[in-house]
Design an enzyme around this catalytic site. Structure first.
Site, PDB file in Angstrom:
ATOM      1  N   ASP A   9      38.332  31.102  23.942  1.00 18.11           N
ATOM      2  CA  ASP A   9      38.713  31.101  25.339  1.00 18.11           C
ATOM      3  C   ASP A   9      40.129  31.699  25.414  1.00 18.11           C
ATOM      4  OD1 ASP A   9      38.935  30.203  28.146  1.00 18.11           O
ATOM      5  OD2 ASP A   9      40.340  28.751  27.298  1.00 18.11           O
ATOM      6  N   ASP A  11      42.769  31.453  28.641  1.00 18.80           N
ATOM      7  CA  ASP A  11      43.780  30.628  29.325  1.00 18.80           C
ATOM      8  C   ASP A  11      43.736  29.196  28.821  1.00 18.80           C
ATOM      9  OD1 ASP A  11      44.800  32.593  31.293  1.00 18.80           O
ATOM     10  OD2 ASP A  11      42.742  32.548  32.041  1.00 18.80           O
TER      11      ASP A  11
END
Length: 216
Positions: A9, A11
């Protein structure tokens, strides 16, 4: 080598961007007259695609106002806000170490748009770190597993040879839906007890722990 494909991922996992996301979403909400959105509510939706995030943040919002919010948020993110977004300490070195293993592939699966991710790649000089990436506007938003399915196909990797790393339940549930191993990181936006529900194979409380575990 335990995993041939490591999927991150963005953020809250690689980049410390939550404060900017919160600030920009609050500014965009004020622009359209929706009012002040609580910071914790915005942190909760980080990882979702923008339309899905707006639906969750603003229940009952009409299509016209939703579309306006979708345009004002990226305006603030790109032009109106200067909140720093550094990589978490140790990320650059850790990713470089993984990249140095010839047979290993690295990828990103993010709730960002393609335009947003490519801009961040350019600004941070990180585009060459990854062999592939998927964004929420070119496939389905987390927690649907489609972006992971597409990455496996593109990179010719079996699900048993891949791991998903993220700071939200959306990341982990996306992987769990495929039977893919998943690693939770606790320096992002969702609480450790919330991440634990998705039964990660490992929970990292600091960046060095994550890369030490991947490289063991």
């Amino acid at each position: 080598m335990r995993y041939r494909l490591v999927i991150f991922d963005w953020d809250g996992t690689l980049m410390d961007s939550a404060a900017r996301i919160v600030s920009c979403m609050q500014a965009a909400s004020r622009d359209i007259g929706w009012g002040e959105l609580p910071a914790e509510a915005i942190r909760d939706i980080i990882g979702l695609g923008l339309p899905e995030a707006i639906d969750k943040l603003c229940p009952g919002i009409d299509p016209g106002r939703s579309e306006l919010l979708r345009s004002r948020y990226p305006f603030h993110f790109v032009e109106g806000d200067t909140t720093p977004m550094p990589f978490f300490p140790g990320v650059e070195r850790g990713v470089a170490g993984l990249r140095g293993i010839r047979e290993r592939r690295l990828a990103v699966a993010t709730g960002k748009s393609r335009r947003g991710l490519d801009r961040i790649f350019r600004e941070s000089g990180s585009a060459d770190w990854f062999h592939a990436s998927r964004t929420a506007d070119e496939t389905r938003s987390k927690p649907h597993p489609q972006m992971l399915e597409e990455l496996l196909i593109e990179l010719s990797v079996d699900v048993e040879e891949a791991v998903m790393i993220g700071d939200t339940e959306y990341d982990l549930e996306m992987a769990r839906a495929l039977g893919m191993d998943r690693i939770a990181v606790t320096w992002g936006v969702h609480a450790p007890e919330r991440l634990a529900v998705s039964q990660p194979v490992f929970t990292a409380e600091a960046v060095p722990e994550l890369f030490d575990w991947l490289n063991r």
